[in-house]
Design a protein around this motif. Structure first.
Motif, PDB file in Angstrom:
ATOM      1  N   UNK A  24       0.847  -1.192   0.000  1.00 33.09           N
ATOM      2  CA  UNK A  24       0.000   0.000   0.000  1.00 33.09           C
ATOM      3  C   UNK A  24       0.880   1.239   0.000  1.00 33.09           C
ATOM      4  N   UNK A  25       0.837   2.030  -1.084  1.00 35.16           N
ATOM      5  CA  UNK A  25       1.556   3.304  -1.060  1.00 35.16           C
ATOM      6  C   UNK A  25       0.923   4.215  -0.002  1.00 35.16           C
ATOM      7  N   UNK A  26       1.768   4.856   0.805  1.00 37.08           N
ATOM      8  CA  UNK A  26       1.244   5.753   1.836  1.00 37.08           C
ATOM      9  C   UNK A  26       1.689   7.198   1.651  1.00 37.08           C
ATOM     10  N   UNK A  33       9.020   8.286  -2.058  1.00 41.61           N
ATOM     11  CA  UNK A  33       7.864   7.393  -2.225  1.00 41.61           C
ATOM     12  C   UNK A  33       7.918   6.416  -1.065  1.00 41.61           C
ATOM     13  N   UNK A  34       6.817   6.271  -0.332  1.00 41.48           N
ATOM     14  CA  UNK A  34       6.754   5.389   0.830  1.00 41.48           C
ATOM     15  C   UNK A  34       5.692   4.329   0.588  1.00 41.48           C
ATOM     16  N   UNK A  35       6.095   3.056   0.719  1.00 41.51           N
ATOM     17  CA  UNK A  35       5.196   1.933   0.470  1.00 41.51           C
ATOM     18  C   UNK A  35       5.252   0.991   1.662  1.00 41.51           C
ATOM     19  N   UNK A  54      17.246   3.381  -0.985  1.00 43.57           N
ATOM     20  CA  UNK A  54      16.016   2.987  -0.298  1.00 43.57           C
ATOM     21  C   UNK A  54      16.295   2.699   1.171  1.00 43.57           C
ATOM     22  N   UNK A  55      15.275   2.925   1.985  1.00 43.80           N
ATOM     23  CA  UNK A  55      15.322   2.585   3.408  1.00 43.80           C
ATOM     24  C   UNK A  55      14.230   1.559   3.662  1.00 43.80           C
ATOM     25  N   UNK A  56      14.581   0.459   4.332  1.00 44.11           N
ATOM     26  CA  UNK A  56      13.606  -0.540   4.755  1.00 44.11           C
ATOM     27  C   UNK A  56      13.572  -0.538   6.274  1.00 44.11           C
ATOM     28  N   UNK A  57      12.360  -0.559   6.831  1.00 41.56           N
ATOM     29  CA  UNK A  57      12.180  -0.558   8.282  1.00 41.56           C
ATOM     30  C   UNK A  57      11.180  -1.645   8.640  1.00 41.56           C
ATOM     31  N   UNK A  58      11.588  -2.568   9.518  1.00 44.42           N
ATOM     32  CA  UNK A  58      10.692  -3.630   9.972  1.00 44.42           C
ATOM     33  C   UNK A  58       9.808  -3.061  11.074  1.00 44.42           C
ATOM     34  N   UNK A  59       8.494  -3.074  10.842  1.00 44.57           N
ATOM     35  CA  UNK A  59       7.538  -2.568  11.831  1.00 44.57           C
ATOM     36  C   UNK A  59       7.049  -3.664  12.760  1.00 44.57           C
ATOM     37  N   UNK A  60       6.789  -4.839  12.197  1.00 41.96           N
ATOM     38  CA  UNK A  60       6.331  -5.995  12.977  1.00 41.96           C
ATOM     39  C   UNK A  60       6.885  -7.262  12.354  1.00 41.96           C
ATOM     40  N   UNK A  92       9.951 -13.516   4.744  1.00 40.18           N
ATOM     41  CA  UNK A  92       9.239 -13.299   6.012  1.00 40.18           C
ATOM     42  C   UNK A  92       9.325 -14.565   6.856  1.00 40.18           C
ATOM     43  N   UNK A  93      10.090 -14.511   7.941  1.00 40.43           N
ATOM     44  CA  UNK A  93      10.201 -15.652   8.857  1.00 40.43           C
ATOM     45  C   UNK A  93       8.964 -15.767   9.746  1.00 40.43           C
ATOM     46  N   UNK A  94       8.297 -14.655   9.924  1.00 40.40           N
ATOM     47  CA  UNK A  94       7.040 -14.544  10.670  1.00 40.40           C
ATOM     48  C   UNK A  94       6.168 -13.591   9.868  1.00 40.40           C
ATOM     49  N   UNK A  95       4.862 -13.502  10.179  1.00 36.89           N
ATOM     50  CA  UNK A  95       4.072 -12.459   9.529  1.00 36.89           C
ATOM     51  C   UNK A  95       4.802 -11.121   9.695  1.00 36.89           C
ATOM     52  N   UNK A  96       4.877 -10.354   8.610  1.00 32.16           N
ATOM     53  CA  UNK A  96       5.788  -9.221   8.554  1.00 32.16           C
ATOM     54  C   UNK A  96       5.097  -7.970   8.031  1.00 32.16           C
ATOM     55  N   UNK A  97       5.381  -6.831   8.675  1.00 33.09           N
ATOM     56  CA  UNK A  97       5.010  -5.513   8.168  1.00 33.09           C
ATOM     57  C   UNK A  97       6.304  -4.745   7.959  1.00 33.09           C
ATOM     58  N   UNK A  98       6.496  -4.285   6.736  1.00 31.98           N
ATOM     59  CA  UNK A  98       7.744  -3.657   6.330  1.00 31.98           C
ATOM     60  C   UNK A  98       7.446  -2.331   5.645  1.00 31.98           C
TER      61      UNK A  98
END
Length: 111
Positions: A24-26, A33-35, A54-60, A92-98
């Motif tokens: 989802x683009x935010x 550009x943030x997705x 690019x920057x990747x950030x693990x949220x969950x 994704x080792x677990x359900x993941x939000x990135x």
């Protein structure tokens, strides 16, 4: 007048699918550009590159990301800056939000 964009709980803006990957683009501007991505457990984004830094950030959750040949296990709170054209992949080792931020250089002014 100044403007701003606020998400009080960014992770709440996307659901993790039962299977697959959703995005989802935010935010989008000429410089950023943030997705937001949601990965079901076990899903993989195969090796690819981005034309811009690019920057990747693990949220969950937890992911294994590979940067060229280096494999790293990342947990919620992890943050990584990648140069343009760096080969990378995500599992994704677990359900993941990135959260992914694609950075663009400012356009030269036409003075």
């Amino acid at each position: 007048m100044f403007e701003y964009t606020l998400y009080e709980d960014l992770a709440a803006e996307i659901e993790i699918p039962r299977v697959g990957i959703t995005s989802r683009p935010v935010f989008k501007s000429d410089r950023l550009r943030a997705v937001l991505f949601g990965f079901a457990e076990g899903e993989e984004m195969s090796e690819h590159t981005a034309a811009v830094p690019a920057i990747a950030q693990v949220l969950e959750g937890e992911a294994t990301m590979t940067f060229e040949e280096e494999e790293r296990k990342l947990h919620a709170g992890a943050w990584v800056l990648m140069d343009a054209h760096l080969p990378h992949s995500v599992v994704a080792n677990q359900p993941l939000k990135l959260m992914l931020y694609l950075l663009r250089a400012p356009k030269p002014s036409g003075d």
